[in-house]
Scaffold this motif. Structure first.
Motif, PDB file in Angstrom:
ATOM      1  N   PHE A 121     -44.042   5.993  -9.448  1.00 30.66           N
ATOM      2  CA  PHE A 121     -44.267   7.252 -10.137  1.00 30.66           C
ATOM      3  C   PHE A 121     -45.769   7.529 -10.161  1.00 30.66           C
ATOM      4  CE2 PHE A 121     -40.531   5.229 -11.872  1.00 30.66           C
ATOM      5  CZ  PHE A 121     -39.583   6.236 -11.797  1.00 30.66           C
ATOM      6  N   ASN A 122     -46.093   8.792 -10.022  1.00 33.08           N
ATOM      7  CA  ASN A 122     -47.464   9.260 -10.215  1.00 33.08           C
ATOM      8  C   ASN A 122     -47.504  10.107 -11.470  1.00 33.08           C
ATOM      9  OD1 ASN A 122     -48.689   8.057  -8.043  1.00 33.08           O
ATOM     10  ND2 ASN A 122     -48.308   9.756  -6.652  1.00 33.08           N
ATOM     11  N   VAL A 123     -48.559   9.984 -12.228  1.00 32.93           N
ATOM     12  CA  VAL A 123     -48.739  10.795 -13.428  1.00 32.93           C
ATOM     13  C   VAL A 123     -50.055  11.550 -13.296  1.00 32.93           C
ATOM     14  CG1 VAL A 123     -47.394   9.281 -14.900  1.00 32.93           C
ATOM     15  CG2 VAL A 123     -49.816   8.856 -14.635  1.00 32.93           C
ATOM     16  N   ARG A 124     -50.089  12.739 -13.825  1.00 37.82           N
ATOM     17  CA  ARG A 124     -51.305  13.534 -13.819  1.00 37.82           C
ATOM     18  C   ARG A 124     -51.296  14.456 -15.021  1.00 37.82           C
ATOM     19  NH1 ARG A 124     -50.254  17.794  -8.802  1.00 37.82           N
ATOM     20  NH2 ARG A 124     -48.610  19.028  -9.829  1.00 37.82           N
ATOM     21  N   ASP A 125     -52.489  14.861 -15.378  1.00 40.48           N
ATOM     22  CA  ASP A 125     -52.677  15.787 -16.497  1.00 40.48           C
ATOM     23  C   ASP A 125     -53.828  16.709 -16.118  1.00 40.48           C
ATOM     24  OD1 ASP A 125     -53.171  17.106 -18.935  1.00 40.48           O
ATOM     25  OD2 ASP A 125     -52.364  15.406 -20.044  1.00 40.48           O
ATOM     26  N   ARG A 126     -53.600  17.989 -16.146  1.00 42.02           N
ATOM     27  CA  ARG A 126     -54.608  18.957 -15.734  1.00 42.02           C
ATOM     28  C   ARG A 126     -55.770  19.016 -16.711  1.00 42.02           C
ATOM     29  NH1 ARG A 126     -51.937  24.557 -14.521  1.00 42.02           N
ATOM     30  NH2 ARG A 126     -54.061  24.906 -13.765  1.00 42.02           N
ATOM     31  N   ASP A 127     -55.579  18.479 -17.902  1.00 43.87           N
ATOM     32  CA  ASP A 127     -56.681  18.422 -18.842  1.00 43.87           C
ATOM     33  C   ASP A 127     -57.680  17.364 -18.383  1.00 43.87           C
ATOM     34  OD1 ASP A 127     -55.540  20.381 -20.472  1.00 43.87           O
ATOM     35  OD2 ASP A 127     -54.279  18.900 -21.460  1.00 43.87           O
ATOM     36  N   THR A 130     -42.393   9.411  -6.957  1.00 42.55           N
ATOM     37  CA  THR A 130     -42.829   9.174  -5.587  1.00 42.55           C
ATOM     38  C   THR A 130     -41.732   8.532  -4.751  1.00 42.55           C
ATOM     39  OG1 THR A 130     -45.087   8.881  -6.393  1.00 42.55           O
ATOM     40  CG2 THR A 130     -44.595   8.061  -4.190  1.00 42.55           C
ATOM     41  N   SER A 131     -41.107   7.523  -5.304  1.00 44.25           N
ATOM     42  CA  SER A 131     -40.053   6.830  -4.574  1.00 44.25           C
ATOM     43  C   SER A 131     -39.123   6.173  -5.579  1.00 44.25           C
ATOM     44  CB  SER A 131     -40.653   5.773  -3.632  1.00 44.25           C
ATOM     45  OG  SER A 131     -39.624   5.031  -2.993  1.00 44.25           O
ATOM     46  N   LEU A 132     -37.835   6.180  -5.249  1.00 45.19           N
ATOM     47  CA  LEU A 132     -36.838   5.578  -6.141  1.00 45.19           C
ATOM     48  C   LEU A 132     -35.730   5.007  -5.291  1.00 45.19           C
ATOM     49  CD1 LEU A 132     -35.856   5.064  -9.051  1.00 45.19           C
ATOM     50  CD2 LEU A 132     -34.616   7.223  -8.916  1.00 45.19           C
ATOM     51  N   ALA A 133     -35.453   3.737  -5.497  1.00 44.75           N
ATOM     52  CA  ALA A 133     -34.333   3.080  -4.827  1.00 44.75           C
ATOM     53  C   ALA A 133     -33.081   3.341  -5.642  1.00 44.75           C
ATOM     54  CB  ALA A 133     -34.587   1.582  -4.695  1.00 44.75           C
TER      55      ALA A 133
END
Length: 944
Positions: free
Chosen positions: A372-378, A353-356
């Motif tokens: 950071f965003n995390v996702r899992d389609r399960d 999402t964002s990083l310095a």
């Protein structure tokens, strides 16, 4: 055949038959008998002879007999009594069939006279046959659509018996759907009919089993049965029916193509084509479902045709129908609900999402540097994701509601690590778990947090004197672990004064590369060493800086010719020396004294006679002392005036020289005194207190050294008592100052063309700028050595000294303060007593030379280093012993350089016209010049 008639009953019948025959014969004139069928053979039918009126006695003569063989088949006639009897069992049904009357004619013949008599025998029926049907089982086909009340004819039973013995009535087994109706035909025979009482349903009962029974009227009654199978014919009156109108089935995603989802099982109670079903998708089934699933029309099996993905759809609805082949066709419908089971087939995703980037190395601990965003389609456990960071990094992961934050966990240092390769590992909770890696390169931006640092704390440069300006002295180098402008360095000379002038007027440093150049020409006789502070500054904000010390040593060059002090140049003819003719061989005539403004090896002087002398063979000059002596006794024919020309040559390369001319006058009378070595260059009365000053200074220094040593010893003893077994700090093993001096030594070996050691110059530089610096010169090729004591580095450089003898004599060096020793002048020379070698007053071998072999050279180097170490430690004195230079106390008498001639009287103290002497003068029985030992001198001596 029927049952047999009992004997009583048969007898009754015979009586009845006889009576009836008699009546019949009387009436008709014929004989008629009756007999029951199936009577036993021998049964009496009738007595023909009696009925005919024949006598018993006439029977034999009349020859009574049956008329034909046919008659004899069933009956027999007795000749003895004329009785007609049954010959065999008679079956009425076989003879007469269904006829109601059965008469069997019998012919009887008599002879004498020949007479034919007709006899009829009626065969009476016996109920010996049961009713029977044509077939034991009959199948009837009745449509299930038949209306109640419908009649269906049945087969009649047959009974060969007649009369009352034939079929009398019928009965039907009980059944809810059917009943029996019996009609009577015109012939009186009963006729059975099957009557439908209620509606048939093939699906409920496709076959009905009925038993039809026929009973005759005989006694006892006989019966016969037949099985009637009523087959209900189907009509398409039932639609196909599924087990359930809604079927629910589950299937995992990613099921292989061809996987059986389920098999439809619709039922149709009809039969035949009415019950044959064809399966198909309903009209409401979507095209997407048709692409994913296939339906077999005959078996109803549903298979997977395409990829099943839970993430695309977790639920499918399939509409299916079953249609029979009846006329008209009927259909059944159902809905299949397919639940797709989730499989852990999707790895988690990590979205930045964002990083310095870059991150300042001064970032505080706990600062968020990335989101950071995390996702899992399960779904479910398969969709639960955790994020981990690679270990041993100064970062940590902190979870939030729907994202993760990366924070600094330790201070950052770009100089240690300029960038980090961060491995983020996302793992789900499935079984087996799936992982996803995300690699991030995080750069660390520089902050000016490091000051420049020189590669050396002290730089040393050497430059020969008289080098032109612009000569490269050395290159100072500094490094800065920062980067960019923070590491861009600029060198400069830190402002300090040297002899009242700015240091930048002496040297110049290139601000970019640190090269140091000479700004002027240096003169060793005026300036031997420069202490310069070089600074470096980075371009950061704020800038940081560092300093280092640069010691520039000016190397002496042989640019000064020896200066003759005695006899003074130009005074050769004004003040001649007087020599009595009675002087023996070896008498001291005079002494040539010279100095060289150069230092070290270039200041070593040698004396020799020139051929320009009046009598070169008469005199001999000492090579190192300059003493002129006679080689033989004077003769009468020697000239009264002798001119001795002495060449003074230094040891430089190339060497410089001067000449001194001594004018001698030979006298016949003996003078009161002969000149001695100590008579030259005596102290003037006004300078006689210099020795006292030196003694006081040495005594003060010795006292201070004693106090310091006592204090340090007490401190060491106290530290030893405080620390058991460890010793005090001052008593611990550390590098002594002498070792520091030794480490800073710079030996300079000069080798001659034949491979032997010409001389070696050792410079001991202390690391402390307040310490003294020593330089020693030793040469095996000559009998002299030189030891130079340089000023403390913190004291301002002395001004130049004039090289002219008059100027040298006019200058004086005084002690400015009793607590501080004044630095020695640049032209200081130690006497022979302070140099390694024997005293000059001893008549040693003037031609002695240093050994040239390798072993002696190595011994020389060992003695030099030992002497330098002793000088640095302060454990030896330069004048500690005759010709030992402090070596005898350490290495024994074998290292006393006894062969080195005396140089004491060659050394001139600027500001004074006296020479340094030691105890050697006392051995000659003379007091030092300027002392009380010269009281015996006459007035002539004063005039001289």
């Amino acid at each position: 055949m029927g049952p047999k008639t009992p004997p009583q009953l048969a007898g009754k019948w015979q009586v009845l038959c006889m009576l009836s025959l008699c009546c019949w014969g009387w009436v008709s004139g014929q004989l008629r008998y009756s007999v029951v069928e199936e009577s036993e053979p021998g049964t009496l039918v009738g007595n023909v002879a009696q009925d005919l009126g024949l006598k018993m006695t006439d029977l034999l003569s009349r020859w009574l007999q049956l008329g034909s063989e046919e008659n004899g088949r069933y009956f027999s006639l007795s000749l003895m009594n004329g009785a007609l009897a049954v010959n065999q069992k008679i079956d009425r049904e076989s003879l007469c069939g269904a006829s109601t009357s059965c008469l069997l004619p019998v012919q009887v013949v008599t002879e004498h006279p020949l007479e034919l008599i007709r006899v009829e025998v009626e065969i009476l029926d016996l109920n010996d046959n049961s009713p029977s049907f044509a077939t034991p089982e009959r199948e009837m086909r009745i449509s299930e659509s038949a209306a109640p009340g419908a009649r269906f004819p049945l087969d009649s039973a047959q009974d060969p018996d007649v009369g009352t013995n034939t079929v009398s009535f019928y009965t039907l087994s009980p059944n809810s759907h059917f009943s029996l109706n019996v009609k009577t035909l015109k012939d009186g025979k009963p006729f059975p009919e099957l009557v439908l009482e209620q509606q048939l349903d093939r699906e409920a009962q496709a076959r009905h089993q009925l038993v039809l029974t026929a009973v005759d009227g005989g006694t006892p009654a006989r019966s016969g049965t037949t099985l009637i199978s009523v087959i209900v014919l189907d009509i398409n009156d039932n639609a196909p029916v599924f087990q359930s109108s809604v079927l629910r089935v589950g299937i995992p995603e990613n099921a292989p193509i061809g996987t059986l989802l389920l098999r439809l099982n619709a039922t149709d109670p009809d039969e035949g084509t009415n019950g044959q079903l064809d399966y198909s998708f309903g009209d409401h089934t979507s095209e997407a479902v048709r692409n994913l699933f296939g339906l077999d029309p005959s078996s109803g099996a549903i298979h997977v045709l395409g990829p099943i993905d839970f993430e695309e759809s977790s639920f499918y609805e399939i509409h299916a129908r079953a249609r029979d082949q009846g006329q008209p066709a009927m259909e059944g419908h159902c809905v299949i609900q397919v639940d797709v089971g989730d499989v852990n087939d999707n790895a988690p995703e990590v979205l930045l999402t964002s990083l310095a980037n870059p991150v300042l190395e001064s970032t505080p601990v706990g600062t968020v540097v990335g989101l950071f965003n995390v996702r899992d389609r399960d779904s479910g456990r398969n969709g639960e994701v955790s994020l981990d960071i690679s270990p041993d990094l100064p970062f940590q992961i902190k979870p939030s509601e729907n994202h993760y934050s990366m924070l600094t966990s330790q201070p950052l240092d770009r100089e240690v690590t300029s960038h980090y390769i961060i491995e983020l590992l996302a793992s789900d909770a499935g079984s087996p778990p799936l992982h996803k890696h995300l690699t991030i390169r995080l750069n660390i931006s520089d902050v000016n947090d490091n000051a420049p640092c020189f590669n050396q704390q002290l730089y040393t440069a050497y430059i020969p004197e008289n080098r032109p300006p612009g000569s490269l002295l050395c290159t100072v180098a500094a490094s800065d672990p920062d980067t960019g402008d923070n590491a861009r360095l600029t060198y400069s000379i830190v402002g300090n004064q040297i002899q009242g002038a700015p240091a930048s007027s002496f040297v110049y440093v290139n601000p970019e590369d640190g090269r140091v150049f000479a700004q002027r020409t240096f003169d060793y006789e005026l300036l031997q060493m420069l202490q310069i502070v070089v600074g470096v500054r980075d371009s950061g904000s704020p800038p940081l800086h560092a300093n280092t010390s640069l010691h520039v040593f000016v190397l002496d060059q042989n640019d000064n010719a020896p200066a003759v002090l005695h006899p003074r140049p130009g005074w050769e003819h004004s003040a001649p020396q007087r020599l009595p003719r009675s002087a023996p061989a070896g008498s001291l005539v005079t002494k040539v004294t010279a100095v060289d403004a150069d230092a070290g090896h270039n200041a070593w002087l040698t004396y020799s006679l020139l051929p320009q002398s009046t009598a070169p063979g008469l005199f001999l000059v000492s090579t190192h002392t300059g003493e002129v002596r006679t080689t033989r006794a004077l003769l009468e024919d020697d000239s009264d005036t002798q001119q001795v020309v002495v060449l003074v040559r230094d040891n430089g390369d190339p060497s410089l020289s001067s000449t001194a001319t001594v004018l001698l006058v030979l006298e016949d009378e003996d003078p009161e005194e002969m000149p001695k070595s100590s008579d030259f260059l005596i102290h003037p009365p006004e300078r006689s207190d210099l020795t006292l000053y030196l003694i006081v200074a040495l005594a003060t220094v010795s006292l201070l050294s004693l106090v310091t040593f006592t204090f340090l010893s007490a401190k060491c003893l106290q530290g030893h008592a405080d620390e058991d077994g460890g010793g005090g700090q001052c008593c611990r093993r550390q590098d002594s100052p002498s070792r520091d001096f030794y480490k800073q030594s710079s030996p300079n070996l000069q080798v001659s063309s034949d491979g032997t050691l010409k001389y070696m110059e050792v410079t001991l530089r202390p690391t402390d700028s307040q310490s003294h610096c020593y330089r020693t010169c030793f040469s095996p090729a000559s009998d002299g050595s030189d030891f130079t004591f340089l000023r403390p580095l913190s004291v301002q450089q002395p001004t130049a000294l004039a090289l002219e003898p008059d100027a040298i004599r006019s200058r004086s060096n005084t002690l400015r303060e009793r607590s501080q020793q004044a630095p020695p002048n640049t032209d200081w020379r130690f006497s022979q007593a302070q140099r390694p070698g024997t005293s000059g007053s001893q008549n040693g071998d003037d031609t002695g030379t240093w050994p040239n072999n390798q072993f002696d050279t190595e011994m020389l180097q060992a003695m030099i280093l030992a002497s330098a170490s002793e000088a640095a430690d302060g454990s030896s004195t330069l004048g500690g012993g005759a010709g030992t230079m402090g070596l005898s106390a350490r290495y024994g008498p074998q290292f006393t350089l006894q062969h080195v001639p005396d140089y004491r009287q060659n050394v001139y103290i600027p500001g004074s016209n006296a020479t340094l002497t030691n105890a050697a003068g006392k051995r000659d029985g003379k007091a030092p010049a300027g002392g009380n030992g010269n009281k015996k001198k006459s007035g002539k001596k004063e005039k001289k």
